[in-house]
Enzyme design. Sequence first.
Site, mmCIF file in Angstrom:
data_model
loop_
_atom_site.group_PDB
_atom_site.id
_atom_site.type_symbol
_atom_site.label_atom_id
_atom_site.label_comp_id
_atom_site.label_asym_id
_atom_site.label_seq_id
_atom_site.Cartn_x
_atom_site.Cartn_y
_atom_site.Cartn_z
ATOM 1 C CB SER A 99 38.258 38.983 2.824
ATOM 2 O OG SER A 99 39.333 38.080 3.003
ATOM 3 N NE ARG A 144 31.862 45.303 53.812
ATOM 4 C CZ ARG A 144 32.624 46.351 54.177
ATOM 5 N NH1 ARG A 144 32.462 46.904 55.358
ATOM 6 N NH2 ARG A 144 33.534 46.829 53.369
#
Length: 450
Positions: free
Chosen positions: A273, A312
Amino acid sequence: MSDGLFDGVLAAGPVAEQVGDRAWLQAMLDFEGALALASAEAGVLPADAAELIARSCRAEDYDIAEIGARAVGIGNPAGPLVRALTARVPAEAAAYVHLGATSQDVSDTAAMLVTARAFDVLRGELRECGVLLARSAETYAGTVMAGRSLLQQAPPVTFGLTAAGWLSGIAAAIDRLDEIRRDRLAVQFGGAVGTLAALGDKGIPVLSGIARQLGLAEPALPWHTERSRIAEVAAVSGQTCGAVAKIARDITLLAQTEIGELSERGPAGSGGSSTMPHKRNPVAAVLAAGSAGQAPGLVAALLGAAAHEHQRAAGSWHAEWRPLSELLRTTGSAVHWLRTSLERLHVDTHRMRANLDETAGLLLAENVATALVSASEGAVGRQAATDTVADRCREALAGTGELADLLAADPVITKYLERRRIDELLDPTTYLGSTDEFIRRTLDNWRTQS
């Protein structure tokens, strides 16, 4: 794309390299090379020209940033790449570059190649996780621990069964990954509107040749606007991250100070930590969960882009590119960190037993109630037995006495169960049901799969 600050955490592992810009560019060039060679096989263009094109399809010869900058002209990077490739090949071959194809053919096939290569690496990582989990399932098959329901202690299980459950999720992900890799990662080749009209009667032979060259499936027809393949890639990636997240969450919960049944023992400096010197975080499991946690949003983005217009699409195709790369990357990172966590995992069997014994038999209450019904031959029904045992459990929790003593003092219970039998019923090793068989079946399935 990430600027690199978080890559060590959230783009960790070997999959990341398979989905970067260079990997995408090479996959696009691989399509162009395969198109040229397949077209030559079909008699569409000269073999010498095809060889010249294929030899020019090396990503290191192209400027990725320049191609990306020029992509804004037509809205995708395939166009400028084709121009760059055409400029690089000798004049006698230049006329044949990209013949019969459209930009989406290039990008979609590249997406399938990138996915296939990522899946191949991902499968290896998943299999290593499975090997580690299978080992734990076998080693700890008889290591009794508290089962937990709604985060509260429940009847006992074994850590071997827990590991087998984790293994089952990993094995299922591998199964689905293999199925999609084999059957659903397919070449895209349809030309302008999915008819291959520019190639006349040579379209299908060229399609077949590209699939063979690239090691991808050959689709029945072009899938420009039928996006189930992308959806399936998204789904299996989400499934994989779900399996990883479940394991990572369990590890972090079992590593809590108050539980302490699991921990990670990594190299010096891991799990620390920035402010608390005492901390020993299960950091690899935390990062596995963090990586996996990004998957649902990315899956949703890909599913949300699935509606493509007509032959498309106008934008939906473009919306897939980044989420697909990020989903593959974060899935790879999640699996990498899970593997790391499992490699570091320390199982505290003594703590498991101590936690199991902390409630002095309360979590075996179901065993007593079931035995009471059986011993009374139904004279005490299931609900009445459950209520009677529950009353004694409440007294034990209130501090009135030990559960075994309270059960042995209850006239309804002692009419059918002797004290010795009560003590047996409160032994967690006697209430494991089909645990051994479930572990065996899971391990048998895993060995068959792998």
